[in-house]
Design a protein around this motif. Structure first.
Motif, mmCIF file in Angstrom:
data_model
loop_
_atom_site.group_PDB
_atom_site.id
_atom_site.type_symbol
_atom_site.label_atom_id
_atom_site.label_comp_id
_atom_site.label_asym_id
_atom_site.label_seq_id
_atom_site.Cartn_x
_atom_site.Cartn_y
_atom_site.Cartn_z
ATOM 1 N N ALA A 14 4.091 5.648 -5.444
ATOM 2 C CA ALA A 14 4.156 5.652 -6.906
ATOM 3 C C ALA A 14 3.119 6.601 -7.487
ATOM 4 N N LEU A 15 1.927 6.612 -6.908
ATOM 5 C CA LEU A 15 0.890 7.541 -7.384
ATOM 6 C C LEU A 15 1.295 8.995 -7.161
ATOM 7 N N VAL A 16 1.920 9.277 -6.035
ATOM 8 C CA VAL A 16 2.378 10.649 -5.765
ATOM 9 C C VAL A 16 3.429 11.067 -6.777
ATOM 10 N N VAL A 17 4.385 10.193 -7.055
ATOM 11 C CA VAL A 17 5.438 10.518 -8.030
ATOM 12 C C VAL A 17 4.836 10.704 -9.418
ATOM 13 N N LEU A 18 3.905 9.838 -9.799
ATOM 14 C CA LEU A 18 3.244 9.994 -11.101
ATOM 15 C C LEU A 18 2.474 11.304 -11.170
ATOM 16 N N TRP A 19 1.756 11.630 -10.105
ATOM 17 C CA TRP A 19 0.987 12.880 -10.077
ATOM 18 C C TRP A 19 1.923 14.088 -10.194
ATOM 19 N N GLN A 20 3.023 14.052 -9.479
ATOM 20 C CA GLN A 20 3.971 15.157 -9.551
ATOM 21 C C GLN A 20 4.583 15.254 -10.955
ATOM 22 N N GLY A 21 4.813 14.125 -11.563
ATOM 23 C CA GLY A 21 5.344 14.140 -12.938
ATOM 24 C C GLY A 21 4.365 14.732 -13.934
ATOM 25 N N VAL A 22 3.089 14.410 -13.771
ATOM 26 C CA VAL A 22 2.064 14.916 -14.677
ATOM 27 C C VAL A 22 1.842 16.409 -14.476
ATOM 28 N N ARG A 49 0.833 -1.218 0.000
ATOM 29 C CA ARG A 49 0.000 0.000 0.000
ATOM 30 C C ARG A 49 0.863 1.262 0.000
ATOM 31 N N ILE A 50 1.883 1.265 0.831
ATOM 32 C CA ILE A 50 2.767 2.438 0.892
ATOM 33 C C ILE A 50 3.482 2.628 -0.441
ATOM 34 N N SER A 51 3.936 1.540 -1.042
ATOM 35 C CA SER A 51 4.621 1.621 -2.333
ATOM 36 C C SER A 51 3.691 2.135 -3.424
ATOM 37 N N ALA A 52 2.464 1.639 -3.429
ATOM 38 C CA ALA A 52 1.495 2.088 -4.435
ATOM 39 C C ALA A 52 1.169 3.562 -4.244
#
Length: 54
Positions: free
Chosen positions: A40-48, A34-37
């Motif tokens: 990953a979502l935070v990093v993807l959101w920041q990238g977008v 859960r923490i990893s997912a």
């Protein structure tokens, strides 16, 4: 971008070595996934949204 992620990676490796003896593998696996997912979502959101620039 790799250099920005390196402190978190190193901290994760260091913590995993310390917590390996304390936490039981069966109970920790769902929490770690859960923490990893979530990270990953935070990093993807920041990238977008451009949050990783600069």
């Amino acid at each position: 971008m790799i250099l920005k992620m390196m402190p978190g990676v190193l901290l994760g490796f260091w913590l995993s070595r310390r917590l390996e003896k304390v936490v039981q593998k069966d109970s920790a696996r769902p929490a770690i996934l859960r923490i990893s997912a979530l990270s990953a979502l935070v990093v993807l959101w920041q990238g977008v949204t451009g949050g990783l620039n600069g």
